[in-house]
Design a protein around this motif. Structure first.
Motif, PDB file in Angstrom:
ATOM      1  N   ARG A   1      -3.399 -18.663  21.259  1.00 57.10           N
ATOM      2  CA  ARG A   1      -3.522 -17.309  20.492  1.00 57.10           C
ATOM      3  C   ARG A   1      -3.172 -17.625  19.157  1.00 57.10           C
ATOM      4  O   ARG A   1      -2.015 -18.386  18.805  1.00 57.10           O
ATOM      5  CB  ARG A   1      -2.600 -16.468  21.089  1.00 57.10           C
ATOM      6  CG  ARG A   1      -2.876 -16.207  22.530  1.00 57.10           C
ATOM      7  CD  ARG A   1      -1.681 -15.193  23.099  1.00 57.10           C
ATOM      8  NE  ARG A   1      -1.909 -14.645  24.341  1.00 57.10           N
ATOM      9  CZ  ARG A   1      -2.428 -13.511  24.565  1.00 57.10           C
ATOM     10  NH1 ARG A   1      -2.798 -12.652  23.552  1.00 57.10           N
ATOM     11  NH2 ARG A   1      -2.870 -13.081  25.737  1.00 57.10           N
ATOM     12  N   PRO A   2      -3.698 -17.147  18.128  1.00 55.64           N
ATOM     13  CA  PRO A   2      -3.285 -17.118  16.863  1.00 55.64           C
ATOM     14  C   PRO A   2      -2.407 -16.195  16.415  1.00 55.64           C
ATOM     15  O   PRO A   2      -1.992 -15.051  16.667  1.00 55.64           O
ATOM     16  CB  PRO A   2      -4.750 -16.686  15.977  1.00 55.64           C
ATOM     17  CG  PRO A   2      -5.349 -15.725  17.204  1.00 55.64           C
ATOM     18  CD  PRO A   2      -5.093 -16.352  18.264  1.00 55.64           C
ATOM     19  N   TYR A   3      -1.252 -16.603  15.699  1.00 58.52           N
ATOM     20  CA  TYR A   3      -0.048 -15.868  15.079  1.00 58.52           C
ATOM     21  C   TYR A   3      -0.047 -16.070  13.741  1.00 58.52           C
ATOM     22  O   TYR A   3      -0.396 -17.013  12.891  1.00 58.52           O
ATOM     23  CB  TYR A   3       1.256 -16.397  15.922  1.00 58.52           C
ATOM     24  CG  TYR A   3       1.277 -16.039  17.127  1.00 58.52           C
ATOM     25  CD1 TYR A   3       1.818 -14.792  17.735  1.00 58.52           C
ATOM     26  CD2 TYR A   3       0.842 -16.875  18.246  1.00 58.52           C
ATOM     27  CE1 TYR A   3       1.924 -14.522  18.903  1.00 58.52           C
ATOM     28  CE2 TYR A   3       0.707 -16.790  19.573  1.00 58.52           C
ATOM     29  CZ  TYR A   3       1.562 -15.436  19.974  1.00 58.52           C
ATOM     30  OH  TYR A   3       1.689 -15.101  21.293  1.00 58.52           O
ATOM     31  N   ARG A   4       0.607 -14.801  13.037  1.00 54.70           N
ATOM     32  CA  ARG A   4       1.005 -14.766  11.966  1.00 54.70           C
ATOM     33  C   ARG A   4       2.273 -14.326  11.351  1.00 54.70           C
ATOM     34  O   ARG A   4       3.014 -13.750  12.041  1.00 54.70           O
ATOM     35  CB  ARG A   4       0.258 -13.948  10.896  1.00 54.70           C
ATOM     36  CG  ARG A   4      -1.410 -14.125  10.879  1.00 54.70           C
ATOM     37  CD  ARG A   4      -2.347 -13.528  10.102  1.00 54.70           C
ATOM     38  NE  ARG A   4      -2.128 -12.100  10.031  1.00 54.70           N
ATOM     39  CZ  ARG A   4      -3.123 -11.301  10.782  1.00 54.70           C
ATOM     40  NH1 ARG A   4      -4.072 -11.950  11.343  1.00 54.70           N
ATOM     41  NH2 ARG A   4      -2.944 -10.006  10.852  1.00 54.70           N
ATOM     42  N   LEU A   5       3.011 -15.222  10.575  1.00 54.09           N
ATOM     43  CA  LEU A   5       4.338 -14.806  10.133  1.00 54.09           C
ATOM     44  C   LEU A   5       4.598 -14.162   8.837  1.00 54.09           C
ATOM     45  O   LEU A   5       4.007 -14.963   7.925  1.00 54.09           O
ATOM     46  CB  LEU A   5       5.595 -15.989  10.329  1.00 54.09           C
ATOM     47  CG  LEU A   5       5.817 -16.621  11.591  1.00 54.09           C
ATOM     48  CD1 LEU A   5       6.629 -17.925  11.377  1.00 54.09           C
ATOM     49  CD2 LEU A   5       6.722 -15.536  12.253  1.00 54.09           C
ATOM     50  N   VAL A   6       5.155 -13.111   8.567  1.00 57.39           N
ATOM     51  CA  VAL A   6       4.999 -12.637   7.035  1.00 57.39           C
ATOM     52  C   VAL A   6       6.568 -11.699   6.863  1.00 57.39           C
ATOM     53  O   VAL A   6       6.766 -11.017   7.731  1.00 57.39           O
ATOM     54  CB  VAL A   6       3.907 -11.586   6.936  1.00 57.39           C
ATOM     55  CG1 VAL A   6       3.863 -10.676   8.058  1.00 57.39           C
ATOM     56  CG2 VAL A   6       3.933 -11.113   5.468  1.00 57.39           C
ATOM     57  N   LEU A   7       7.047 -12.188   5.825  1.00 53.09           N
ATOM     58  CA  LEU A   7       8.202 -11.426   5.724  1.00 53.09           C
ATOM     59  C   LEU A   7       7.752 -10.374   4.434  1.00 53.09           C
ATOM     60  O   LEU A   7       7.343 -10.653   3.403  1.00 53.09           O
ATOM     61  CB  LEU A   7       9.354 -12.191   4.890  1.00 53.09           C
ATOM     62  CG  LEU A   7      10.693 -11.628   4.483  1.00 53.09           C
ATOM     63  CD1 LEU A   7      11.444 -11.277   5.773  1.00 53.09           C
ATOM     64  CD2 LEU A   7      11.678 -12.550   3.804  1.00 53.09           C
ATOM     65  N   ARG A   8       7.884  -9.032   5.063  1.00 54.00           N
ATOM     66  CA  ARG A   8       7.323  -7.855   4.326  1.00 54.00           C
ATOM     67  C   ARG A   8       8.421  -6.601   4.182  1.00 54.00           C
ATOM     68  O   ARG A   8       9.248  -6.637   5.041  1.00 54.00           O
ATOM     69  CB  ARG A   8       6.131  -7.269   4.884  1.00 54.00           C
ATOM     70  CG  ARG A   8       6.235  -6.842   6.265  1.00 54.00           C
ATOM     71  CD  ARG A   8       4.930  -6.521   6.979  1.00 54.00           C
ATOM     72  NE  ARG A   8       5.158  -5.582   8.303  1.00 54.00           N
ATOM     73  CZ  ARG A   8       4.412  -5.553   9.183  1.00 54.00           C
ATOM     74  NH1 ARG A   8       3.196  -5.864   9.132  1.00 54.00           N
ATOM     75  NH2 ARG A   8       4.461  -4.761  10.322  1.00 54.00           N
ATOM     76  N   PRO A   9       8.033  -5.599   3.208  1.00 56.56           N
ATOM     77  CA  PRO A   9       9.003  -4.746   3.239  1.00 56.56           C
ATOM     78  C   PRO A   9       8.752  -3.633   4.582  1.00 56.56           C
ATOM     79  O   PRO A   9       7.493  -3.703   5.011  1.00 56.56           O
ATOM     80  CB  PRO A   9       8.119  -3.724   2.033  1.00 56.56           C
ATOM     81  CG  PRO A   9       7.810  -4.663   1.256  1.00 56.56           C
ATOM     82  CD  PRO A   9       7.035  -5.755   2.047  1.00 56.56           C
ATOM     83  N   THR A  10       9.867  -3.189   5.036  1.00 54.93           N
ATOM     84  CA  THR A  10      10.054  -2.644   6.412  1.00 54.93           C
ATOM     85  C   THR A  10       8.967  -1.203   6.210  1.00 54.93           C
ATOM     86  O   THR A  10       8.575  -0.516   5.326  1.00 54.93           O
ATOM     87  CB  THR A  10      11.385  -1.919   6.625  1.00 54.93           C
ATOM     88  OG1 THR A  10      12.273  -3.034   6.469  1.00 54.93           O
ATOM     89  CG2 THR A  10      11.433  -1.176   7.962  1.00 54.93           C
TER      90      THR A  10
END
Length: 381
Positions: free
Chosen positions: A259-268
């Motif tokens: 499964r492809p996953y993405r990690l991103v730190l973003r505004p709530t």
């Protein structure tokens, strides 16, 4: 002892003292915004029970003045106690009752605003559609399962949880996230600088850049930019460590169990059950000058669940009120091709109006009652 405390709590002198402390607090807190910034001054002075002072030689926090919560709660207690002490039902002082209830509603409404209100922004370019707004000063780590063709499965982790570190598990995630390092505010660099350390990760991009922790940002026009290192751990062991940062303009990508996953730190993000489409943004100027005359956003609101589909014009002093939220025209892109809408959710926004009406009616009733009594006495004389 109890009688003495009761007399103090119902004393008019206490009311005057608390009002005087409130005036000092407002004046002091307003001046403090110059150095602390708007948000920190609000939290330190008005959204706290005490104002603290820390000596230069110690990390101790010494309370030196009552905060907004302390003064507000004491005013409420004083108001209720004085009302029950002096109010005599037989005299039918309905004006006094309405005045007291109006003041109580005003104070209680402000408390509800502090606790339940939220502010966010929706940034739209011409022709763009969104179904969410974003917090201005709070972030979240989003773990996105992008295996489905028509939708993503997203698990979000708040910045407050990231600051605590340790292992994070969720029933929707087949692996564990271990927070190796997290800076609530940070500054990256592509080359070594004094005070910076090298970021060491084993997967994704970002390995080898230099970074450092920065003090909490208090400027109204700026915000904290967090960064961190997250390690993924599966049943068979470590899967790799990734750099996460609000400075990155693309997510970290990896594959686990096919499964492809993405990690991103973003505004709530605050998701809506409807979409907002920017049809056109206009920046009007006075003829022959660069002086702004008006900013306006023509948006299209669509809600498939109810079949709603309509256009709305949002401009200065004319917000859109929809689903318990208010959309204000707040800012725009420098190329005049995008808009920034401020989204405010305040469940208690009507309480100041109701409280002012109640106080006004109470003052009117009390004045008329005194006037009638005065007229009767004069007539009898």
């Amino acid at each position: 002892m109890f009688a003495r405390i009761y007399r103090v709590l119902t004393s008019l002198k206490l009311t005057v003292a608390l009002l005087a402390l409130g005036l000092i607090l407002v004046f002091w807190g307003t001046l403090a915004q110059v150095n602390l910034g708007l948000y920190k001054a609000q939290n330190d002075f008005f959204r706290s029970f005490f104002i603290y002072w820390s000596p230069a030689w110690s990390s101790w926090k010494i309370p030196i003045f009552p905060g907004g919560y302390a003064i507000g709660w004491l005013l409420l207690v004083n108001l209720f106690a004085a009302h029950f002490r002096y109010y005599q039902p037989g005299q039918k002082k309905w004006g006094i009752v309405l005045i007291h209830l109006g003041v109580v509603l005003l104070l209680f409404g402000q408390l509800l605003t502090d606790v339940f209100s939220t502010e966010s922004t929706m940034h739209l370019r011409n022709g763009e559609t969104k179904n969410y707004s974003e917090a201005s000063r709070h972030f979240e780590l989003a773990v996105i399962d992008a295996s489905a063709a028509d939708s993503d499965k997203v698990v979000t982790i708040s910045s407050h949880r990231l600051q605590r570190g340790g292992d994070i598990t969720h029933e929707a995630l087949p692996f564990t996230l271990r927070i190796r390092r997290y800076y609530p505010n940070s500054m990256p660099s592509e080359k070594p600088l004094p005070g910076y350390s090298q970021m060491e990760t084993s997967a994704g991009f970002g390995n080898g850049i230099w970074w450092r922790e920065m003090p909490h940002e208090t400027d109204t026009d700026k915000r904290d930019m967090p960064s961190g290192i997250v390690e993924l751990i599966g049943p068979g062991g470590a899967l790799g460590s990734f750099a996460i940062s609000s400075y990155f303009n693309r997510p970290q990508e990896f594959t686990y169990d096919g499964r492809p996953y993405r990690l991103v730190l973003r505004p709530t993000r605050f998701y809506k059950p409807f979409t907002v489409h920017l049809v056109e943004f206009k920046h009007d100027r006075y003829p022959g000058t660069d002086i702004p005359k008006n900013f306006s956003s023509r948006v299209r609101v669509q809600r498939p669940a109810t079949g709603e589909d309509r256009e709305v014009l949002i401009y200065m002093n004319n917000p859109l009120r929809y689903e318990g939220e208010t959309y204000y025209q707040a800012s725009f892109d420098t190329d005049d091709q995008g808009t920034v809408l401020q989204v405010v959710r305040n469940p208690s926004w009507l309480t100041p109006y109701f409280s002012c009406v109640m106080v006004g009616i109470g003052l009117t009733v009390q004045f008329l009652k005194s006037l009638v009594e005065f007229a009767k006495k004069r007539k009898q004389a």
